[in-house]
Design an enzyme around this catalytic site. Structure first.
Site, PDB file in Angstrom:
ATOM      1  N   PRO A  45       0.659  -1.484  -0.382  1.00  0.00           N
ATOM      2  CA  PRO A  45      -0.154   0.025   0.063  1.00  0.00           C
ATOM      3  C   PRO A  45       1.040   1.187  -0.089  1.00  0.00           C
ATOM      4  O   PRO A  45       1.491   1.027   0.667  1.00  0.00           O
ATOM      5  CB  PRO A  45      -0.999  -0.060   1.666  1.00  0.00           C
ATOM      6  CG  PRO A  45      -0.608  -1.422   1.650  1.00  0.00           C
ATOM      7  CD  PRO A  45       0.322  -2.324   1.236  1.00  0.00           C
ATOM      8  N   GLU A  46       0.706   2.171  -1.171  1.00  0.00           N
ATOM      9  CA  GLU A  46       1.099   3.193  -1.290  1.00  0.00           C
ATOM     10  C   GLU A  46       0.029   4.324  -0.358  1.00  0.00           C
ATOM     11  O   GLU A  46      -0.512   4.217   0.017  1.00  0.00           O
ATOM     12  CB  GLU A  46       2.095   3.329  -2.252  1.00  0.00           C
ATOM     13  CG  GLU A  46       2.871   2.765  -2.673  1.00  0.00           C
ATOM     14  CD  GLU A  46       3.123   3.238  -4.500  1.00  0.00           C
ATOM     15  OE1 GLU A  46       3.650   4.131  -4.581  1.00  0.00           O
ATOM     16  OE2 GLU A  46       3.484   1.617  -4.882  1.00  0.00           O
ATOM     17  N   LYS A  68       3.048   6.510   4.338  1.00  0.00           N
ATOM     18  CA  LYS A  68       2.064   5.061   4.444  1.00  0.00           C
ATOM     19  C   LYS A  68       1.794   4.678   6.346  1.00  0.00           C
ATOM     20  O   LYS A  68       1.633   3.197   6.118  1.00  0.00           O
ATOM     21  CB  LYS A  68       2.961   4.243   4.083  1.00  0.00           C
ATOM     22  CG  LYS A  68       3.661   4.684   2.304  1.00  0.00           C
ATOM     23  CD  LYS A  68       4.743   3.932   1.843  1.00  0.00           C
ATOM     24  CE  LYS A  68       5.301   3.765   0.914  1.00  0.00           C
ATOM     25  NZ  LYS A  68       6.293   3.377  -0.028  1.00  0.00           N
ATOM     26  N   ARG A 110      14.338  -2.592  -7.730  1.00  0.00           N
ATOM     27  CA  ARG A 110      13.055  -2.231  -8.391  1.00  0.00           C
ATOM     28  C   ARG A 110      12.476  -2.021  -9.698  1.00  0.00           C
ATOM     29  O   ARG A 110      13.381  -1.553 -10.318  1.00  0.00           O
ATOM     30  CB  ARG A 110      12.508  -1.354  -7.369  1.00  0.00           C
ATOM     31  CG  ARG A 110      13.023  -1.394  -5.923  1.00  0.00           C
ATOM     32  CD  ARG A 110      12.103  -2.066  -4.886  1.00  0.00           C
ATOM     33  NE  ARG A 110      11.083  -1.880  -5.495  1.00  0.00           N
ATOM     34  CZ  ARG A 110      10.124  -1.697  -4.075  1.00  0.00           C
ATOM     35  NH1 ARG A 110      10.755  -0.953  -3.578  1.00  0.00           N
ATOM     36  NH2 ARG A 110       8.615  -0.928  -4.121  1.00  0.00           N
TER      37      ARG A 110
END
Ligand SMILES: [Zn+2]
Length: 313
Positions: free
Chosen positions: A2-3, A60, A293
């Site tokens: 979740p961002e 976050k 990433r």
């Protein structure tokens, strides 16, 4: 993971559903979910009777503000979720912490992989106790190493002291972004993921913002023109707002506090669209790895900086 838009969605749901509710009991089923500074048994003992005044967000983390001034922080990390269960809802084997509410409902912290952390902090000062587990990534550990841990006052603000600005805050202007980019030679993608540079952005929204701004993720931050900084600023805010409007992007575990996945995943332009046509030019989206990433971009719309091409992956 979740961002900002996903966490904001959860916080807004909870604000509607549990603001004003009283906590009557807490069951901690996985001790390590309770982060510094309180041991889990004290955490569970200190909450009954508390009234939830407001639910918000910083970076976050979900912030559950109690009427007595204390603040509970919930970092969802990989697979954490906060859900409100009506009375009679079957138990959830992945519920790591269960908050019983006076009206018979439960606020359940569900976390399959158990990376998420919940903390409870005084609005004023709180003594940090030794041996209650390491602080999380955003803890005071690196901030005031010289202060003896047993006596350091600990406020909720300290948890986020090292975080960068909130990108949707009115004070986050293009000028402020330009100031922060100046002198930084880091690649844009890495910088956007750096929570001390800007808070709340992760892999999804970094890729989306760079595509919308037509900036290559390998660009060094200090090479942007004033116009490019303005484009990046607008794009960051736009993709985050769109994410909130669509209740977040669900790829595996993320759900809102209603237990439903968000609808933003199918509206993304580049993230996890490798090989699919760019929504702007029709050429295939490419994927490369930056700082371990996955990064998704359009090589035509987001041209590589000179001297940095395919060999620089
Ligand atoms: Zn394109």
């Amino acid at each position: 993971m979740p961002e900002l838009p996903e966490v904001e969605t959860v916080a807004r749901d909870l604000q509607r559903w549990i603001a004003g509710a009283q906590i009557t009991g807490v069951e901690v089923r996985w001790d390590r979910t309770i982060r510094h500074p309180l041991p889990s048994e004290r955490f569970a003992a200190e909450l009954p009777g508390a009234v939830i005044q407001r639910v918000g967000r910083r970076a976050k983390s979900v912030l559950i503000q109690l009427a007595d001034g204390r603040v509970m922080t919930v970092a969802l990390r990989m697979t954490g979720a906060l859900m409100v269960a009506e009375p009679g809802t079957p138990d959830d084997r992945y519920a790591r912490v269960v908050f019983r509410l006076a009206d018979g409902r439960e606020l359940r912290y569900r976390d399959v992989r158990k990376f998420g952390r919940i903390g409870l902090f005084e609005g004023g000062s709180l003594r940090v106790r030794r041996g209650t587990g390491r602080p999380g990534r955003s803890g005071v550990r690196r901030r005031r190493a010289a202060v003896r841990e047993t006596t350091a006052p600990y406020r909720v603000g300290d948890v986020f002291a090292r975080h960068g600005p909130e990108p949707l805050s009115p004070s986050f202007s293009a000028r402020r972004l330009a100031d922060r980019l100046a002198g930084r030679s880091a690649r844009l993608k890495s910088l956007l993921l750096d929570q001390s540079f800007i808070a709340g952005i992760g892999n999804i929204y970094a890729d989306e913002a760079l595509w919308l701004a037509r900036l290559n993720p390998l660009r060094a931050a200090n090479t942007l023109s004033a116009e490019e900084v303005r484009r990046l600023h607008r794009s960051i805010r736009k993709v985050l707002r769109q994410g909130i409007t669509n209740r977040g992007a669900s790829f595996s575990d993320y759900v809102g506090a209603d237990g439903e996945p968000g609808e933003n995943a199918e509206r993304l332009a580049v993230y996890r669209r490798t090989g699919a046509p760019c929504l702007r030019c029709g050429r295939p989206i490419q994927r490369l790895v930056i700082g371990q990433r996955s990064t998704h971009f359009c090589p035509h719309c987001q041209p590589a900086p000179s001297g940095q091409g395919a060999s620089d992956r």
